[in-house]
Motif scaffolding. Structure first.
Motif, PDB file in Angstrom:
ATOM      1  N   ASP A  10     102.345  20.158 -25.693  1.00 58.62           N
ATOM      2  CA  ASP A  10     101.471  20.053 -24.528  1.00 58.62           C
ATOM      3  C   ASP A  10     100.301  19.134 -24.894  1.00 58.62           C
ATOM      4  O   ASP A  10      99.690  19.297 -25.954  1.00 58.62           O
ATOM      5  N   ALA A  11      99.973  18.201 -23.998  1.00 61.90           N
ATOM      6  CA  ALA A  11      98.921  17.223 -24.283  1.00 61.90           C
ATOM      7  C   ALA A  11      97.547  17.875 -24.401  1.00 61.90           C
ATOM      8  O   ALA A  11      96.604  17.274 -24.915  1.00 61.90           O
ATOM      9  N   GLY A  12      97.426  19.133 -23.933  1.00 64.11           N
ATOM     10  CA  GLY A  12      96.138  19.807 -23.909  1.00 64.11           C
ATOM     11  C   GLY A  12      95.907  20.785 -25.045  1.00 64.11           C
ATOM     12  O   GLY A  12      94.867  21.438 -25.100  1.00 64.11           O
ATOM     13  N   MET A  40     109.522  23.175 -14.014  1.00 66.24           N
ATOM     14  CA  MET A  40     110.478  23.799 -14.931  1.00 66.24           C
ATOM     15  C   MET A  40     110.967  22.741 -15.928  1.00 66.24           C
ATOM     16  O   MET A  40     111.030  21.563 -15.590  1.00 66.24           O
ATOM     17  N   THR A  41     111.350  23.142 -17.138  1.00 58.89           N
ATOM     18  CA  THR A  41     111.949  22.167 -18.049  1.00 58.89           C
ATOM     19  C   THR A  41     113.392  21.904 -17.614  1.00 58.89           C
ATOM     20  O   THR A  41     114.016  22.721 -16.925  1.00 58.89           O
ATOM     21  N   SER A  80      94.850  14.817 -24.409  1.00 58.08           N
ATOM     22  CA  SER A  80      94.267  14.797 -23.065  1.00 58.08           C
ATOM     23  C   SER A  80      92.738  14.832 -23.112  1.00 58.08           C
ATOM     24  O   SER A  80      92.075  14.202 -22.282  1.00 58.08           O
ATOM     25  N   ARG A  93     108.813  17.350 -13.904  1.00 62.29           N
ATOM     26  CA  ARG A  93     107.627  16.602 -13.479  1.00 62.29           C
ATOM     27  C   ARG A  93     107.235  15.561 -14.532  1.00 62.29           C
ATOM     28  O   ARG A  93     106.845  14.426 -14.198  1.00 62.29           O
ATOM     29  N   VAL A 148      93.149   9.567 -14.339  1.00 60.85           N
ATOM     30  CA  VAL A 148      93.920  10.215 -15.407  1.00 60.85           C
ATOM     31  C   VAL A 148      94.503  11.520 -14.874  1.00 60.85           C
ATOM     32  O   VAL A 148      93.773  12.376 -14.362  1.00 60.85           O
ATOM     33  N   ALA A 184      95.675  21.772 -17.700  1.00 54.77           N
ATOM     34  CA  ALA A 184      95.961  20.402 -17.251  1.00 54.77           C
ATOM     35  C   ALA A 184      95.262  20.114 -15.923  1.00 54.77           C
ATOM     36  O   ALA A 184      94.800  18.992 -15.686  1.00 54.77           O
ATOM     37  N   VAL A 231      96.833  14.810 -16.053  1.00 58.61           N
ATOM     38  CA  VAL A 231      97.431  15.487 -17.206  1.00 58.61           C
ATOM     39  C   VAL A 231      98.653  16.287 -16.738  1.00 58.61           C
ATOM     40  O   VAL A 231      98.562  17.061 -15.787  1.00 58.61           O
ATOM     41  N   ILE A 232      99.783  16.080 -17.390  1.00 59.55           N
ATOM     42  CA  ILE A 232     101.005  16.806 -17.033  1.00 59.55           C
ATOM     43  C   ILE A 232     101.388  17.724 -18.191  1.00 59.55           C
ATOM     44  O   ILE A 232     101.663  17.257 -19.294  1.00 59.55           O
ATOM     45  N   PRO A 233     101.357  19.041 -17.949  1.00 59.69           N
ATOM     46  CA  PRO A 233     101.532  19.975 -19.063  1.00 59.69           C
ATOM     47  C   PRO A 233     102.968  20.033 -19.573  1.00 59.69           C
ATOM     48  O   PRO A 233     103.904  19.641 -18.885  1.00 59.69           O
ATOM     49  N   GLY A 234     103.105  20.535 -20.794  1.00 56.16           N
ATOM     50  CA  GLY A 234     104.424  20.711 -21.403  1.00 56.16           C
ATOM     51  C   GLY A 234     104.465  21.999 -22.193  1.00 56.16           C
ATOM     52  O   GLY A 234     103.463  22.715 -22.289  1.00 56.16           O
ATOM     53  N   ALA A 273     109.270  14.123 -16.741  1.00 56.15           N
ATOM     54  CA  ALA A 273     110.282  13.052 -16.730  1.00 56.15           C
ATOM     55  C   ALA A 273     110.080  12.135 -15.530  1.00 56.15           C
ATOM     56  O   ALA A 273     110.204  10.912 -15.643  1.00 56.15           O
ATOM     57  N   VAL A 287     106.166  26.336 -19.190  1.00 55.18           N
ATOM     58  CA  VAL A 287     104.727  26.067 -19.218  1.00 55.18           C
ATOM     59  C   VAL A 287     104.003  27.305 -18.702  1.00 55.18           C
ATOM     60  O   VAL A 287     104.206  27.719 -17.565  1.00 55.18           O
ATOM     61  N   ILE A 327      91.871  22.076 -25.993  1.00 56.46           N
ATOM     62  CA  ILE A 327      92.163  21.100 -27.050  1.00 56.46           C
ATOM     63  C   ILE A 327      92.000  21.681 -28.451  1.00 56.46           C
ATOM     64  O   ILE A 327      92.655  21.265 -29.392  1.00 56.46           O
ATOM     65  N   THR A 357     109.474  18.958 -18.885  1.00 55.65           N
ATOM     66  CA  THR A 357     109.601  19.405 -17.499  1.00 55.65           C
ATOM     67  C   THR A 357     110.123  18.249 -16.640  1.00 55.65           C
ATOM     68  O   THR A 357     110.007  17.073 -17.009  1.00 55.65           O
ATOM     69  N   GLU A 380     109.765  21.557  -9.942  1.00 51.43           N
ATOM     70  CA  GLU A 380     109.608  20.416 -10.854  1.00 51.43           C
ATOM     71  C   GLU A 380     108.812  20.764 -12.109  1.00 51.43           C
ATOM     72  O   GLU A 380     108.782  20.000 -13.068  1.00 51.43           O
TER      73      GLU A 380
END
Lengths: 246, 246
Positions: free
Chosen positions: B85-87, A20-21, B92, B23, B107, A121, B109-112, B25, A113, A128, B21, A18
């Protein structure tokens, strides 16, 4: 130029399927053959049961690349899979280097990722702001070069993410790296370690640079060293967005 | 502690829906409300038609975070979405900072895929070895700090990835950054630029550091400056895995 077939170099993300993109999963579904290091193949195998899988051991990277191109020469659509992102200490570079000898085969790199952002994450939000990614493996890079990078990155107050922090042969490398960084970073600098990102047994810990110095890690661990602004908030490692109004 | 509801901070990847990813979605599907900057909401909206969408403009980040927490306080499951990526220069960190005032809300965080790795895949394989990521935006960081980082990262022979290379107000920042890096890197250093990663109009170009110096970019462009080993192979930007046996 006539393109005989295509090789996708696919980053499968830090762990389970999961992570994976959707684009990566689509590419694997479009392939006949999936090539990779044994451990990564095991992570995805059950989701692509109709594919042919070819594996080579850890140190045989060039051989693995040639295997992929030879399969593609037979007219097959091939995917070379890598853990995390194929472009961060991964196989996409070697694939493009070796691919120069196979101009009839198109290489498409599909990002994933990487451990830096996947691990971040889990820890909270350590990356950041500006950061540097450094591998402590001296297999292909002289230690003096790694040492220079650690010192300059610490002097620049980057958040630093370390890949390959140690191995059996390099048990004290993380300690050596921490000693170098202590020349520019405070002992109480907020740090974090993450193991088995996105896999069974995922764990993380937030600690100080001084504590990190005496922590034993393994090759499944990614290490984060904060900048001068990084804080611990509710057990999470958080770097502010900048140096003003924070 | 009693958890009232959950907020996912989700990196949606560099562009279209398929770059997310599975995850990420899954998390968006599990939510009632999706909060984000208008442009990113538009990228995903059609795939989550049954959700409530709340948007705030670019500069209202803290307001956007509080909006997300207030929605979650009503008992809704909420996702805050970020490009990439939110980070990495994302939301995040601020979410965890502001979240300290909402201990009853969890909270996650789900990476991208961030622009560094997404753009690297378009260009070839520029980030295969140690690299530094630096934003040229001086909104929250003094330019002197950015300048110091550019110089030390160049001296350390990192591959360097620049976010926010310029804007209307900062039209000459990329030129200034290149001038600093030319103190340590050769004028013929292989560089690359990528625009609109993963979106309509995606484009890239491989060029020298001297050519980059006189290139105009915009806020949708990510810039890559090679290390001393980075090569151009068949129009792609490729960094070798190390300094030995290459």
């Amino acid at each position: 130029m006539w393109i005989l077939s295509k090789i996708y170099v696919v980053g499968i993300g830090p762990g389970q399927y999961e992570q994976m993109t959707m684009r990566a999963a689509d590419a694997l579904r479009a392939c006949d053959t999936i090539v990779g290091y044994t451990v990564y193949v095991e992570l995805v195998k059950e989701h692509f049961a109709d594919k042919e899988f070819l594996t080579t051991p850890m140190t045989k990277e060039a051989e693995r690349c040639r295997l992929a191109f030879e399969e593609a020469k037979k007219g097959k659509n091939v995917a070379m899979i890598c853990s995390g992102d194929a472009g961060v200490y991964g196989m996409s570079g070697l694939m493009l280097e070796i691919g120069a000898a196979y101009p009839e085969i198109e290489v498409e790199v599909i990002p994933g990722v990487t451990a830096a952002t996947g691990g971040a994450a889990v820890l909270g939000a350590p990356l950041i702001h500006d950061f540097a990614v450094i591998s402590l493996s001296d297999l292909l890079t002289p230690w003096e070069k790694i040492e220079k990078r650690l010192l300059l990155a610490a002097e620049a107050d980057f958040v630093i993410c370390l890949y390959n922090p140690s191995s059996k042969k390099r048990a004290d490398y993380l300690k050596r790296a921490c000693d170098l960084m202590l020349r520019h970073k405070a002992p109480e600098t907020v740090c974090g370690i993450v193991s088995n990102i996105g896999r069974d047994g995922e764990s993380c810990r937030v600690l100080t640079l001084l504590e990190l110095r005496d922590t034993q890690t393994d090759m499944f661990t990614t290490v984060f060293i904060g900048n001068s602004q990084t804080k611990e908030i509710g057990g999470k490692m958080v770097t502010p967005r900048g140096y003003r109004n924070v």
